[in-house]
Design a protein around this motif. Sequence first.
Motif, short mmCIF file in Angstrom:
data_model
loop_
_atom_site.label_atom_id
_atom_site.label_comp_id
_atom_site.label_asym_id
_atom_site.label_seq_id
_atom_site.Cartn_x
_atom_site.Cartn_y
_atom_site.Cartn_z
N VAL A 64 7.18 14.52 2.34
CA VAL A 64 6.35 14.94 1.20
C VAL A 64 6.92 14.00 0.12
CG1 VAL A 64 7.34 17.06 -0.03
CG2 VAL A 64 5.08 16.75 -0.07
N ARG A 65 5.60 13.56 -0.91
CA ARG A 65 6.19 13.10 -2.09
C ARG A 65 6.62 14.27 -3.17
NH1 ARG A 65 3.93 7.98 -1.21
NH2 ARG A 65 2.15 7.55 -0.03
N LEU A 66 7.71 13.37 -3.75
CA LEU A 66 8.06 14.48 -4.90
C LEU A 66 7.72 14.47 -6.40
CD1 LEU A 66 11.73 14.59 -3.56
CD2 LEU A 66 9.61 16.62 -3.16
N ALA A 67 7.82 13.28 -6.60
CA ALA A 67 7.47 12.96 -7.91
C ALA A 67 6.90 11.46 -8.38
CB ALA A 67 9.01 12.70 -8.65
N TYR B 211 8.50 -3.43 3.68
CA TYR B 211 9.15 -3.62 5.15
C TYR B 211 10.26 -4.37 4.71
CZ TYR B 211 9.83 -6.52 9.17
OH TYR B 211 10.49 -7.66 10.50
N GLY B 212 11.31 -2.94 5.43
CA GLY B 212 12.54 -2.43 5.70
C GLY B 212 12.60 -1.23 4.13
N GLY B 213 12.03 -0.93 2.94
CA GLY B 213 12.67 -0.45 2.29
C GLY B 213 11.64 1.16 1.92
N TRP B 214 12.06 1.90 1.01
CA TRP B 214 10.87 2.44 0.48
C TRP B 214 11.69 3.88 -0.74
CZ3 TRP B 214 10.97 5.35 5.76
CH2 TRP B 214 12.14 6.59 5.84
N GLU B 215 10.95 4.03 -1.51
CA GLU B 215 11.33 4.46 -3.16
C GLU B 215 11.96 5.81 -2.49
OE1 GLU B 215 10.20 5.21 -7.40
OE2 GLU B 215 8.07 4.48 -6.19
N GLY B 216 12.58 6.44 -2.97
CA GLY B 216 13.62 7.62 -3.40
C GLY B 216 12.38 8.74 -3.97
N ASN B 217 11.40 8.62 -4.34
CA ASN B 217 10.04 9.78 -4.52
C ASN B 217 9.82 10.77 -3.56
OD1 ASN B 217 8.81 8.21 -4.06
ND2 ASN B 217 7.39 8.14 -5.46
N TRP B 218 10.66 10.83 -2.61
CA TRP B 218 9.62 11.37 -1.40
C TRP B 218 10.72 11.98 -0.53
CZ3 TRP B 218 10.95 10.35 3.94
CH2 TRP B 218 10.56 10.23 4.84
N VAL B 219 10.65 12.97 -0.20
CA VAL B 219 11.55 14.11 1.15
C VAL B 219 11.63 13.70 3.05
CG1 VAL B 219 10.70 15.64 0.00
CG2 VAL B 219 13.05 16.01 1.14
N GLY B 220 11.99 13.21 3.53
CA GLY B 220 12.04 13.77 5.13
C GLY B 220 12.63 14.93 5.22
N PHE B 221 11.57 15.66 5.99
CA PHE B 221 11.78 16.75 6.48
C PHE B 221 12.34 16.70 8.30
CE2 PHE B 221 8.09 18.51 4.46
CZ PHE B 221 8.26 19.05 3.47
N ASN B 222 11.50 16.22 8.84
CA ASN B 222 11.88 15.76 10.71
C ASN B 222 11.53 14.34 10.58
OD1 ASN B 222 9.23 16.61 12.00
ND2 ASN B 222 9.79 18.49 10.62
N TYR C 7 3.13 2.53 -9.32
CA TYR C 7 2.00 2.76 -8.37
C TYR C 7 1.82 4.60 -8.13
CZ TYR C 7 2.83 -1.88 -6.93
OH TYR C 7 2.70 -3.25 -7.17
N LYS C 8 0.12 4.99 -8.83
CA LYS C 8 -0.21 5.87 -8.91
C LYS C 8 -0.56 6.30 -6.97
CE LYS C 8 -5.08 5.43 -9.77
NZ LYS C 8 -4.86 3.38 -9.07
N ALA C 9 -0.75 5.96 -6.33
CA ALA C 9 -1.06 5.46 -5.30
C ALA C 9 0.79 5.79 -4.82
CB ALA C 9 -1.74 4.74 -4.86
N LEU C 10 1.42 5.71 -4.93
CA LEU C 10 3.15 6.02 -4.41
C LEU C 10 2.91 7.57 -5.26
CD1 LEU C 10 3.56 2.04 -3.65
CD2 LEU C 10 2.40 4.10 -2.59
N SER C 11 3.28 8.41 -5.50
CA SER C 11 2.86 9.17 -6.79
C SER C 11 2.78 9.87 -6.02
CB SER C 11 2.75 8.81 -8.58
OG SER C 11 3.54 8.06 -8.89
N GLY C 12 3.87 11.43 -6.63
CA GLY C 12 3.57 12.62 -5.99
C GLY C 12 3.23 13.88 -7.81
N ASN C 13 2.83 14.24 -7.78
CA ASN C 13 2.46 15.27 -8.90
C ASN C 13 3.19 16.50 -8.81
OD1 ASN C 13 1.81 16.79 -10.90
ND2 ASN C 13 -0.18 17.52 -10.49
N GLU D 297 -5.49 2.03 -4.70
CA GLU D 297 -5.01 1.63 -6.61
C GLU D 297 -5.12 1.07 -7.38
OE1 GLU D 297 -1.38 1.77 -9.28
OE2 GLU D 297 -1.16 2.82 -6.79
N THR D 298 -6.10 0.50 -7.55
CA THR D 298 -7.82 0.45 -8.44
C THR D 298 -9.04 1.08 -7.41
OG1 THR D 298 -8.22 -1.56 -7.18
CG2 THR D 298 -6.29 -1.67 -8.47
N PRO D 299 -9.09 0.82 -8.67
CA PRO D 299 -11.29 1.02 -8.00
C PRO D 299 -12.00 0.24 -6.94
CG PRO D 299 -10.90 1.52 -10.42
CD PRO D 299 -9.70 0.66 -10.36
#
Length: 364
Positions: free
Chosen positions: A232-235, A304-315, A241-247, A283-285
Motif C-alpha cells: 500500500v502507498r503510504l505518503a 525499470y530497476g527502482g521505486w520510491e520508498g513512500n510504499w510498504v510491501g506486505f508480502n 506525482y499525484k498518481a504515485l502518491s498516497g493520502n 497524472e493529467t486530464p
Amino acid sequence: MNTRRHFLQLAAAGGVLASPLAAFAEARQFAPRPGDWRTFELTTRVDVNLSQGATRVWLPIPTVDTDWQRPLESSFATNGKATRTTDGREGTGILQADFDASITQPYVELTTRVQTRNRAVDWSRRTPVAMDSESRAYWLAPTSLIPTDGIVRETALKAVGDARGDEEKVRRIYDWVVGNAWREPTVRGCGAGDVKTMLETGNLGGKCADINALFVGLCRAAGVPARDVYGVRLAPSAFGYKALSGNSASLKGAQHCRAEVFLQAHGWVAMDPADVAKVMREETPTWIKTVSDPLVAPVYKALYGGWEGNWVGFNTAHDVELPGARMGKLGFLMYPIAEDQQGRFDSYAPDDFKYQITAKEIQA
C-alpha cells in the motif's frame, strides 16, 4: 491487443506530440535513490457492522524484510480474539481476529511500524548472485492466476524474440508490457490479475494487480524468476506525482502491488510497469500515449530497476490459504478480508465493509 503497441514505436520515431503540460513536465524529475530510512506507523481498522453470526477477519501484516524495507513492531486492539499467524507457505504475516455471534459490532485495529527507503539498482555494478534450485523453481512456477504455458508462454517468446541473457529478456518484456497494456480506471480495486484471460481476450487494460501480474507471468514463462510484491502507498511522492502518491489520512484504495525480477548479476531488482501506465493515464486530464513525454519519461526510466520508498510491501504470496477460511484461496492478500455465515465480504468496497487505513510518518 494491438491498441497501444505503436506508442513506443512512435515515441522512438518522434511521431507523437508531447502532452499539453509538456512545458511544465520538462522540469519534473523522478529519480529515487537509496538513502535515509523513513519510519511509518500504519493503522488498519475494520468495523464489521453488517456481520451475521460468527465472523472472522484477516489483515495483512508487513513481513517483507530486505535492504529496502524493515518491518518493526505490531500491536492490535479488538473486542474479539486475535492471533498473529501466517499462510503456512511463505510465512506471510496475517492478523486473524475471531468474533462469536454474541458480538454485535466486531472491530479489530492493527498498528504496525515499518521502515522504508528508496530503491534503485546500480546497473554498472555486476556482482553474480546465486539462487538455489528450490527457490528458482518456486519463483518460476505457475499460479492459479499466472500460468506459464499456453498463450502466456507464446506471448513471452514473442516479446523476448532473440534475446538470450536475462537482462535483455526482462528489458524487452518491460517494454512490451508498457507498450501493450494500459491503465483502465474503471477496473475495481487493483484488478483480478488473471493473466490468461487478459491475453485470451486481448483486453490488456487493468490496474496494478493486472499489469504487474502480466509482467511477472511473462518473465516466468521466459525463464526469469519474478514475483509480485503486494502492499500500500503510504505518503505523497517526493517528486510531485499525484498518481504515485498516497493520502496518509485515508489510504482506502491506496493498495498497490509492484514486481521484482531476479537477475544473475544483480539479485532481486525492482520493476513497476503498472505505475508507468498509471502516470500515462491519470497524472493529467489528457491520456498521455507515449513514454517519450517529459512527464512520463523519468518514471518509465526509474521504474525499470527502482521505486520510491513512500510504499510498504506486505508480502509476495500467491494462492494464499487463509487459516480457517471457508471460501477458498485468495489469488493474493493485499486487502482486509472478512467472512461471516453468509460468506466473504467484498474487500473492494471499503465503505460497505467498513475499514479504514491510515499512516503517519515518525520523525527521527
